[in-house]
Design an enzyme around this catalytic site. Structure first.
Site, PDB file in Angstrom:
ATOM      1  N   HIS A 170       0.807  -1.221   0.000  1.00 25.75           N
ATOM      2  CA  HIS A 170       0.000   0.000   0.000  1.00 25.75           C
ATOM      3  C   HIS A 170       0.840   1.271   0.000  1.00 25.75           C
ATOM      4  O   HIS A 170       0.387   2.337  -0.420  1.00 25.75           O
ATOM      5  CB  HIS A 170      -0.977  -0.001   1.176  1.00 25.75           C
ATOM      6  CG  HIS A 170      -2.274   0.685   0.874  1.00 25.75           C
ATOM      7  ND1 HIS A 170      -2.352   1.809   0.081  1.00 25.75           N
ATOM      8  CD2 HIS A 170      -3.547   0.401   1.244  1.00 25.75           C
ATOM      9  CE1 HIS A 170      -3.619   2.190  -0.019  1.00 25.75           C
ATOM     10  NE2 HIS A 170      -4.368   1.352   0.672  1.00 25.75           N
ATOM     11  N   SER A 288     -24.637  13.069  -2.487  1.00 27.46           N
ATOM     12  CA  SER A 288     -24.094  12.373  -3.662  1.00 27.46           C
ATOM     13  C   SER A 288     -24.336  10.868  -3.529  1.00 27.46           C
ATOM     14  O   SER A 288     -24.694  10.366  -2.456  1.00 27.46           O
ATOM     15  CB  SER A 288     -22.599  12.637  -3.769  1.00 27.46           C
ATOM     16  OG  SER A 288     -21.927  11.999  -2.709  1.00 27.46           O
ATOM     17  N   THR A 289     -24.109  10.172  -4.627  1.00 28.31           N
ATOM     18  CA  THR A 289     -24.210   8.705  -4.605  1.00 28.31           C
ATOM     19  C   THR A 289     -23.286   8.141  -3.525  1.00 28.31           C
ATOM     20  O   THR A 289     -23.657   7.244  -2.768  1.00 28.31           O
ATOM     21  CB  THR A 289     -23.811   8.146  -5.989  1.00 28.31           C
ATOM     22  OG1 THR A 289     -24.697   8.700  -6.956  1.00 28.31           O
ATOM     23  CG2 THR A 289     -23.864   6.633  -6.033  1.00 28.31           C
ATOM     24  N   ASP A 408     -11.430  -4.784 -19.343  1.00 29.10           N
ATOM     25  CA  ASP A 408     -11.664  -5.879 -20.305  1.00 29.10           C
ATOM     26  C   ASP A 408     -10.343  -6.243 -20.986  1.00 29.10           C
ATOM     27  O   ASP A 408      -9.777  -5.447 -21.727  1.00 29.10           O
ATOM     28  CB  ASP A 408     -12.705  -5.384 -21.333  1.00 29.10           C
ATOM     29  CG  ASP A 408     -12.963  -6.405 -22.424  1.00 29.10           C
ATOM     30  OD1 ASP A 408     -12.384  -7.509 -22.387  1.00 29.10           O
ATOM     31  OD2 ASP A 408     -13.749  -6.076 -23.340  1.00 29.10           O
TER      32      ASP A 408
HETATM   33  C1  LIG Z   1     -14.244  12.593  -1.375  1.00 28.44           C
HETATM   34  C2  LIG Z   1     -15.110  11.834  -2.323  1.00 28.44           C
HETATM   35  C3  LIG Z   1     -15.201  10.377  -1.843  1.00 28.44           C
HETATM   36  C4  LIG Z   1     -16.488  12.493  -2.313  1.00 28.44           C
HETATM   37  O1  LIG Z   1     -17.241  11.950  -3.340  1.00 28.44           O
HETATM   38  P1  LIG Z   1     -18.654  12.554  -3.774  1.00 28.44           P
HETATM   39  O2  LIG Z   1     -19.064  11.885  -5.024  1.00 28.44           O
HETATM   40  O3  LIG Z   1     -19.562  12.488  -2.609  1.00 28.44           O
HETATM   41  O4  LIG Z   1     -18.419  14.105  -3.933  1.00 28.44           O
HETATM   42  P2  LIG Z   1     -17.817  14.925  -5.124  1.00 28.44           P
HETATM   43  O5  LIG Z   1     -17.877  16.341  -4.664  1.00 28.44           O
HETATM   44  O6  LIG Z   1     -16.500  14.374  -5.497  1.00 28.44           O
HETATM   45  O7  LIG Z   1     -18.856  14.705  -6.328  1.00 28.44           O
HETATM   46  C5  LIG Z   1     -20.169  15.162  -6.254  1.00 28.44           C
HETATM   47  C6  LIG Z   1     -20.899  14.831  -7.513  1.00 28.44           C
HETATM   48  O8  LIG Z   1     -20.133  15.286  -8.619  1.00 28.44           O
HETATM   49  C7  LIG Z   1     -19.932  14.272  -9.596  1.00 28.44           C
HETATM   50  N1  LIG Z   1     -18.499  14.135  -9.892  1.00 28.44           N
HETATM   51  C8  LIG Z   1     -17.542  14.936  -9.416  1.00 28.44           C
HETATM   52  N2  LIG Z   1     -16.351  14.572  -9.909  1.00 28.44           N
HETATM   53  C9  LIG Z   1     -16.529  13.509 -10.709  1.00 28.44           C
HETATM   54  C10 LIG Z   1     -15.673  12.672 -11.484  1.00 28.44           C
HETATM   55  N3  LIG Z   1     -14.368  12.884 -11.536  1.00 28.44           N
HETATM   56  N4  LIG Z   1     -16.214  11.644 -12.141  1.00 28.44           N
HETATM   57  C11 LIG Z   1     -17.527  11.414 -12.077  1.00 28.44           C
HETATM   58  N5  LIG Z   1     -18.375  12.178 -11.370  1.00 28.44           N
HETATM   59  C12 LIG Z   1     -17.904  13.211 -10.689  1.00 28.44           C
HETATM   60  C13 LIG Z   1     -20.468  13.008  -9.038  1.00 28.44           C
HETATM   61  O9  LIG Z   1     -21.389  12.617 -10.032  1.00 28.44           O
HETATM   62  C14 LIG Z   1     -21.126  13.337  -7.709  1.00 28.44           C
HETATM   63  O10 LIG Z   1     -22.502  13.135  -7.704  1.00 28.44           O
HETATM   64  P3  LIG Z   1     -23.207  11.699  -7.842  1.00 28.44           P
HETATM   65  O11 LIG Z   1     -22.237  10.702  -7.361  1.00 28.44           O
HETATM   66  O12 LIG Z   1     -24.403  11.741  -6.989  1.00 28.44           O
HETATM   67  O13 LIG Z   1     -23.543  11.538  -9.278  1.00 28.44           O
HETATM   68  C15 LIG Z   1     -14.547  11.870  -3.779  1.00 28.44           C
HETATM   69  O14 LIG Z   1     -14.434  13.210  -4.221  1.00 28.44           O
HETATM   70  C16 LIG Z   1     -13.239  11.168  -3.917  1.00 28.44           C
HETATM   71  O15 LIG Z   1     -12.156  11.705  -3.644  1.00 28.44           O
HETATM   72  N6  LIG Z   1     -13.271   9.897  -4.373  1.00 28.44           N
HETATM   73  C17 LIG Z   1     -12.102   9.051  -4.558  1.00 28.44           C
HETATM   74  C18 LIG Z   1     -11.766   8.350  -3.268  1.00 28.44           C
HETATM   75  C19 LIG Z   1     -10.595   7.382  -3.404  1.00 28.44           C
HETATM   76  O16 LIG Z   1      -9.627   7.666  -4.116  1.00 28.44           O
HETATM   77  N7  LIG Z   1     -10.691   6.225  -2.728  1.00 28.44           N
HETATM   78  C20 LIG Z   1      -9.677   5.176  -2.806  1.00 28.44           C
HETATM   79  C21 LIG Z   1      -8.835   5.171  -1.556  1.00 28.44           C
HETATM   80  S1  LIG Z   1      -7.468   4.036  -1.670  1.00 28.44           S
HETATM   81  C22 LIG Z   1      -8.164   2.539  -1.348  1.00 28.44           C
HETATM   82  O17 LIG Z   1      -9.295   2.452  -1.072  1.00 28.44           O
HETATM   83  C23 LIG Z   1      -7.307   1.338  -1.430  1.00 28.44           C
HETATM   84  C24 LIG Z   1      -7.515   0.427  -0.245  1.00 28.44           C
HETATM   85  O18 LIG Z   1      -7.153   0.790   0.868  1.00 28.44           O
HETATM   86  O19 LIG Z   1      -7.987  -0.694  -0.422  1.00 28.44           O
END
Ligand SMILES: CC(C)(COP(=O)(O)OP(=O)(O)OC[C@H]1O[C@@H](n2cnc3c(N)ncnc32)[C@H](O)[C@@H]1OP(=O)(O)O)[C@@H](O)C(=O)NCCC(=O)NCCSC(=O)CC(=O)O
Length: 462
Positions: A170, A288-289, A408
């Site tokens: 990690h 959000s979702t 895929d």
């Molecule tokens: C902080 C967050 C979780 C918050 O997510 P949210 O979706 O609630 O909030 P947000 O402000 O980013 O987005 C709000 C809305 O904008 C849209 N939106 C914004 N940016 C987008 C993008 N790049 N692609 C698609 N949609 C996007 C979404 O449709 C969403 O609404 P809607 O969704 O309703 O349509 C995210 O921003 C984020 O950083 N995600 C990635 C987290 C990550 O990297 N995790 C892995 C960790 S490592 C790991 O996990 C490995 C392990 O340890 O195993």
């Protein structure tokens, strides 16, 4: 129940990156950043992908065609991801651990075979004993002095399908990178020019990793602060690059289950949250979702596990790439995730407004990002979370944004993806759904009675 025959190892080999041109890089070295260090002691990430073999008249299609293509494309892909073929060390004269690749380094690849009857059981929708996935994941070569970045295992279920399991250190990469690596490998395999070809397959821009850990600016020296913490916290001058072991006693009776949130289900949750939010609540909820999925899962978990303590927490990762000042490219390779902690009263989560209580806590945790991802970092790099404050701490691994089911290799979408490591880290996995259509799926590993209650709460809805 699945056939309990054990996995038979057919071959263990090493796959090295193929230099694609005379001026291809032959070495790569970088110091870990603060973001990497935060994960140094975490258990490795263990994604496991299942693919169905297309029906064909060739019973040996796997060994004659699929496996050679997978191996050749892996080698080509690694040329773009040299650190994944390398190792972590922490020399005495280095302030931080070093991730390096030198020519000759290679990824350990295990080829194994498992009873065909297990395929549909392990890649289906039913609950599965958590232990059943472990033989499909390879061990990672780690010692205190040196740790491999990654190991891979491809397991054949004759005439049914195959799985690709990986173990990834990690400290080397985050969830976004591991997904991109799989997608790059799949792209190369699907569009490659044939086995034995050493031709360079160019990757689409969104899959080309950006390798420059120095682009992550750390003017406050938080990385050094954190590495000094390590050096002093776990015995004098502890430069071990080994992750901590899994919990001493892994629960024996854990089962795994997958649950889907369709867009319609998410919309129902959204409307419920809007309806039950009190008029006096002035600050808007983040609906959000992601937040609704996590909130509903949190509520169902607290009820299913009958959590008693005053407060519970949910930790989730936030992708910091676009949130840094200056930002780093979306394709930055290396950990670039900060944790955020949502905290809620257990009683509130159990009550009629449980969903809103959970969404509110997640909204508040997200709101802290408005002050920058490093706000208050001096505190959390030295004392991330006082675990004693919470009766239960849930966490989220992965993201539905990664669209892992789009991976895929040329034989169609994955039939199933599991993040095997969640049964050791106690996390909830989050990804897009295997059924597509904008749905999201979560994966859980729980004791059987808790899983049964969770399933019934989940199905019942609000
Ligand atoms: C902080 C967050 C979780 C918050 O997510 P949210 O979706 O609630 O909030 P947000 O402000 O980013 O987005 C709000 C809305 O904008 C849209 N939106 C914004 N940016 C987008 C993008 N790049 N692609 C698609 N949609 C996007 C979404 O449709 C969403 O609404 P809607 O969704 O309703 O349509 C995210 O921003 C984020 O950083 N995600 C990635 C987290 C990550 O990297 N995790 C892995 C960790 S490592 C790991 O996990 C490995 C392990 O340890 O195993």
């Amino acid at each position: 129940m699945a056939n309990s025959n054990s996995v038979k190892v057919v071959e263990v080999c090493r796959v090295a990156p193929i230099p694609s041109s005379p001026d291809s890089a032959t070495s790569d070295q970088s110091l870990l950043t603060l973001f990497d260090l935060l994960w140094l002691r975490f258990l490795p990430v263990e994604p496991l992908y299942f693919y169905e073999i297309p029906s064909t008249s060739d019973p040996n299609i796997f060994f004659n065609s699929i496996l050679p293509k997978l191996k050749a494309s892996l080698s080509l892909t690694l040329q773009h991801f040299l650190p994944l073929a390398g190792n972590l060390t922490w020399p005495q004269d280095s302030p931080k651990p070093i991730l390096s690749y030198v020519q000759g380094d290679a990824v350990s690849l295990t080829i194994a075979e498992f009873d065909a009857d297990n395929f549909y059981h392990l890649s289906g929708n039913d609950f599965v004993d958590a232990k059943e996935y472990h033989p499909l994941i390879p061990p990672l070569e780690v010692s205190d002095q040196r740790a491999a970045a990654m190991a891979i295992q491809i397991t054949l279920f004759p005439s049914r399908g195959f799985s690709i399991g990986t173990t990834m250190h990690h400290a080397v990469l985050d969830g976004k990178n591991s997904t991109s690596f799989f997608k790059a490998w799949a792209h190369t395999c699907k569009h490659g020019t044939g086995v034995g070809s050493s031709s360079f397959i160019s990757l689409p821009d969104n899959l080309k990793p950006f390798h420059d850990r120095t682009s992550l600016k750390d003017p406050r020296g938080l990385g050094e602060l954190y590495s000094n913490e390590y050096l002093n916290r776990e015995g004098p001058n502890n430069r071990s690059v080994t992750h901590r072991g899994p919990p001493k006693a892994l629960p024996q009776d854990q089962i795994r289950g997958t649950f889907e949130f369709t867009p319609a289900k998410v919309q129902t949750l959204r409307e419920h949250a809007v309806k039950t939010t009190r008029a006096s609540d002035s600050s808007p909820l983040h609906l959000s979702t992601f937040s609704l999925t996590c909130a509903y899962t949190w509520v169902c978990l607290v009820k299913a596990e009958e959590i008693k303590g005053e407060k519970t927490a949910m930790i989730f990762g936030v992708d910091a790439r676009s949130r840094l000042d200056p930002p780093v490219p979306e394709t930055y390779f290396g950990n670039c995730v900060v944790g955020r902690v949502a905290v809620a009263e257990t009683k509130g989560l159990m009550g009629v407004d449980g969903l809103v209580v959970a969404v509110k806590a997640i909204t508040e945790a997200l709101r802290s990002l408005e002050h920058g991802v490093f706000n208050g970092a001096e505190l959390w790099v030295s004392k991330f979370l006082d675990f004693s404050l919470y009766d239960k701490i849930y966490s989220i691994a992965g993201s539905q944004r990664f669209e892992v089911y789009g991976t895929d290799f040329g034989w169609g979408r994955p039939k199933k993806i599991e993040l095997v490591s969640i049964d050791k880290t106690d996390a909830v996995s989050l990804m897009d759904s295997k059924n597509g259509g904008g749905a999201v799926e979560i994966g859980l590993a729980l004791k059987k009675p808790h899983m049964e209650v969770f399933a019934s709460l989940f199905a019942k809805g609000l």
